[in-house]
Motif scaffolding. Structure first.
Motif, PDB file in Angstrom:
ATOM      1  N   ILE A  66       0.860  -1.180   0.000  1.00 61.97           N
ATOM      2  CA  ILE A  66       0.000   0.000   0.000  1.00 61.97           C
ATOM      3  C   ILE A  66       0.899   1.234   0.000  1.00 61.97           C
ATOM      4  O   ILE A  66       1.894   1.289   0.725  1.00 61.97           O
ATOM      5  CB  ILE A  66      -0.925   0.009   1.234  1.00 61.97           C
ATOM      6  CG1 ILE A  66      -1.791  -1.254   1.259  1.00 61.97           C
ATOM      7  CG2 ILE A  66      -1.777   1.274   1.258  1.00 61.97           C
ATOM      8  CD1 ILE A  66      -2.725  -1.409   0.078  1.00 61.97           C
ATOM      9  N   CYS A  67       0.551   2.212  -0.821  1.00 60.48           N
ATOM     10  CA  CYS A  67       1.353   3.431  -0.910  1.00 60.48           C
ATOM     11  C   CYS A  67       0.432   4.626  -1.131  1.00 60.48           C
ATOM     12  O   CYS A  67      -0.774   4.471  -1.281  1.00 60.48           O
ATOM     13  CB  CYS A  67       2.369   3.326  -2.045  1.00 60.48           C
ATOM     14  SG  CYS A  67       1.617   3.132  -3.668  1.00 60.48           S
ATOM     15  N   ALA A  68       1.016   5.794  -1.139  1.00 51.53           N
ATOM     16  CA  ALA A  68       0.280   7.024  -1.430  1.00 51.53           C
ATOM     17  C   ALA A  68       0.774   7.578  -2.757  1.00 51.53           C
ATOM     18  O   ALA A  68       1.966   7.534  -3.054  1.00 51.53           O
ATOM     19  CB  ALA A  68       0.490   8.048  -0.324  1.00 51.53           C
ATOM     20  N   ILE A  69      -0.156   8.084  -3.546  1.00 45.37           N
ATOM     21  CA  ILE A  69       0.181   8.735  -4.813  1.00 45.37           C
ATOM     22  C   ILE A  69      -0.354  10.156  -4.752  1.00 45.37           C
ATOM     23  O   ILE A  69      -1.531  10.368  -4.467  1.00 45.37           O
ATOM     24  CB  ILE A  69      -0.430   7.978  -6.008  1.00 45.37           C
ATOM     25  CG1 ILE A  69       0.226   6.604  -6.138  1.00 45.37           C
ATOM     26  CG2 ILE A  69      -0.281   8.792  -7.291  1.00 45.37           C
ATOM     27  CD1 ILE A  69      -0.320   5.763  -7.256  1.00 45.37           C
ATOM     28  N   LYS A  70       0.532  11.106  -5.010  1.00 43.95           N
ATOM     29  CA  LYS A  70       0.130  12.513  -5.030  1.00 43.95           C
ATOM     30  C   LYS A  70      -0.015  12.950  -6.478  1.00 43.95           C
ATOM     31  O   LYS A  70       0.896  12.782  -7.284  1.00 43.95           O
ATOM     32  CB  LYS A  70       1.166  13.387  -4.334  1.00 43.95           C
ATOM     33  CG  LYS A  70       0.769  14.861  -4.297  1.00 43.95           C
ATOM     34  CD  LYS A  70       1.848  15.718  -3.686  1.00 43.95           C
ATOM     35  CE  LYS A  70       1.680  15.743  -2.193  1.00 43.95           C
ATOM     36  NZ  LYS A  70       2.593  16.722  -1.549  1.00 43.95           N
ATOM     37  N   LEU A  71      -1.162  13.511  -6.800  1.00 36.79           N
ATOM     38  CA  LEU A  71      -1.432  14.010  -8.142  1.00 36.79           C
ATOM     39  C   LEU A  71      -1.482  15.531  -8.071  1.00 36.79           C
ATOM     40  O   LEU A  71      -2.399  16.108  -7.485  1.00 36.79           O
ATOM     41  CB  LEU A  71      -2.757  13.444  -8.655  1.00 36.79           C
ATOM     42  CG  LEU A  71      -3.140  13.788 -10.078  1.00 36.79           C
ATOM     43  CD1 LEU A  71      -2.139  13.189 -11.055  1.00 36.79           C
ATOM     44  CD2 LEU A  71      -4.525  13.268 -10.385  1.00 36.79           C
ATOM     45  N   VAL A  72      -0.481  16.168  -8.649  1.00 36.71           N
ATOM     46  CA  VAL A  72      -0.389  17.625  -8.636  1.00 36.71           C
ATOM     47  C   VAL A  72      -1.488  18.206  -9.514  1.00 36.71           C
ATOM     48  O   VAL A  72      -1.782  17.680 -10.589  1.00 36.71           O
ATOM     49  CB  VAL A  72       1.002  18.076  -9.131  1.00 36.71           C
ATOM     50  CG1 VAL A  72       1.096  19.581  -9.198  1.00 36.71           C
ATOM     51  CG2 VAL A  72       2.082  17.518  -8.231  1.00 36.71           C
ATOM     52  N   GLY A  73      -2.088  19.284  -9.059  1.00 30.82           N
ATOM     53  CA  GLY A  73      -3.161  19.932  -9.803  1.00 30.82           C
ATOM     54  C   GLY A  73      -2.705  20.439 -11.158  1.00 30.82           C
ATOM     55  O   GLY A  73      -1.522  20.714 -11.370  1.00 30.82           O
ATOM     56  N   PRO A  74      -3.630  20.574 -12.106  1.00 32.21           N
ATOM     57  CA  PRO A  74      -3.263  20.961 -13.472  1.00 32.21           C
ATOM     58  C   PRO A  74      -2.608  22.335 -13.572  1.00 32.21           C
ATOM     59  O   PRO A  74      -1.768  22.554 -14.426  1.00 32.21           O
ATOM     60  CB  PRO A  74      -4.592  20.926 -14.229  1.00 32.21           C
ATOM     61  CG  PRO A  74      -5.652  20.912 -13.199  1.00 32.21           C
ATOM     62  CD  PRO A  74      -5.053  20.346 -11.957  1.00 32.21           C
ATOM     63  N   LYS A  75      -2.950  23.250 -12.690  1.00 30.63           N
ATOM     64  CA  LYS A  75      -2.335  24.578 -12.734  1.00 30.63           C
ATOM     65  C   LYS A  75      -0.851  24.520 -12.395  1.00 30.63           C
ATOM     66  O   LYS A  75      -0.056  25.296 -12.905  1.00 30.63           O
ATOM     67  CB  LYS A  75      -3.047  25.534 -11.785  1.00 30.63           C
ATOM     68  CG  LYS A  75      -4.438  25.887 -12.239  1.00 30.63           C
ATOM     69  CD  LYS A  75      -5.091  26.852 -11.293  1.00 30.63           C
ATOM     70  CE  LYS A  75      -6.505  27.151 -11.743  1.00 30.63           C
ATOM     71  NZ  LYS A  75      -7.195  28.043 -10.815  1.00 30.63           N
ATOM     72  N   LEU A  76      -0.455  23.595 -11.536  1.00 30.08           N
ATOM     73  CA  LEU A  76       0.949  23.462 -11.151  1.00 30.08           C
ATOM     74  C   LEU A  76       1.710  22.492 -12.046  1.00 30.08           C
ATOM     75  O   LEU A  76       2.931  22.519 -12.097  1.00 30.08           O
ATOM     76  CB  LEU A  76       1.056  22.991  -9.699  1.00 30.08           C
ATOM     77  CG  LEU A  76       0.497  23.946  -8.659  1.00 30.08           C
ATOM     78  CD1 LEU A  76       0.545  23.312  -7.287  1.00 30.08           C
ATOM     79  CD2 LEU A  76       1.275  25.245  -8.663  1.00 30.08           C
ATOM     80  N   ALA A  77       0.999  21.624 -12.742  1.00 28.53           N
ATOM     81  CA  ALA A  77       1.646  20.599 -13.553  1.00 28.53           C
ATOM     82  C   ALA A  77       2.243  21.160 -14.838  1.00 28.53           C
ATOM     83  O   ALA A  77       3.159  20.582 -15.397  1.00 28.53           O
ATOM     84  CB  ALA A  77       0.653  19.495 -13.889  1.00 28.53           C
ATOM     85  N   HIS A  78       1.740  22.295 -15.309  1.00 25.36           N
ATOM     86  CA  HIS A  78       2.241  22.888 -16.549  1.00 25.36           C
ATOM     87  C   HIS A  78       3.234  23.993 -16.230  1.00 25.36           C
ATOM     88  O   HIS A  78       3.051  24.761 -15.299  1.00 25.36           O
ATOM     89  CB  HIS A  78       1.080  23.441 -17.379  1.00 25.36           C
ATOM     90  CG  HIS A  78       0.134  22.370 -17.821  1.00 25.36           C
ATOM     91  ND1 HIS A  78       0.452  21.464 -18.794  1.00 25.36           N
ATOM     92  CD2 HIS A  78      -1.103  22.041 -17.395  1.00 25.36           C
ATOM     93  CE1 HIS A  78      -0.553  20.634 -18.959  1.00 25.36           C
ATOM     94  NE2 HIS A  78      -1.508  20.959 -18.119  1.00 25.36           N
ATOM     95  N   ASP A  79       4.268  24.058 -17.009  1.00 29.78           N
ATOM     96  CA  ASP A  79       5.322  25.050 -16.815  1.00 29.78           C
ATOM     97  C   ASP A  79       5.080  26.236 -17.742  1.00 29.78           C
ATOM     98  O   ASP A  79       5.748  26.414 -18.745  1.00 29.78           O
ATOM     99  CB  ASP A  79       6.681  24.410 -17.088  1.00 29.78           C
ATOM    100  CG  ASP A  79       7.828  25.284 -16.653  1.00 29.78           C
ATOM    101  OD1 ASP A  79       7.611  26.174 -15.819  1.00 29.78           O
ATOM    102  OD2 ASP A  79       8.946  25.067 -17.146  1.00 29.78           O
TER     103      ASP A  79
END
Length: 80
Positions: A66-79
Motif C-alpha cells: 500500500i502506498c500514497a500517490i500525489k497528483l499535482v493539480g493541473p495549474k501546477l503541472a504545466h510550466d
C-alpha cells in the motif's frame, strides 16, 4: 489525464487511444477507485486534497504494498 473505460488505465493527455486495447480514451478530472496507474498501481481511495494536489491510497499490483500517490493539480503541472 485520460482514462480507458475498458482496461481501467490512466494515461497522459497526449495519448489518443489506449495502447492496451486500442479503445478510445476519455478525459478524467481525477483518479477513481479501480483505476490502474502506469500499469503498476491500483487506486483504492482518495485520501485528501488541497489547493496544490490530491493524495490517493493505492496498491502496487506486483508486490501488494500500500502506498500514497500525489497528483499535482493541473495549474501546477504545466510550466507556463
Amino acid at each position: 489525464m485520460k482514462y480507458c473505460d475498458t482496461c481501467h488505465s490512466a494515461y497522459p493527455d497526449d495519448f489518443t487511444i489506449c495502447p492496451r486495447d486500442h479503445g478510445a480514451l476519455r478525459y478524467a478530472s481525477e483518479l477513481a477507485p479501480g483505476m490502474i496507474i502506469r500499469g503498476k498501481y491500483e487506486i483504492l481511495e482518495k485520501i485528501g486534497a488541497g489547493g496544490m494536489a490530491a493524495v490517493y491510497r493505492a496498491r502496487h499490483l506486483a508486490f501488494g504494498e500500500i502506498c500514497a500517490i500525489k497528483l499535482v493539480g493541473p495549474k501546477l503541472a504545466h510550466d507556463d
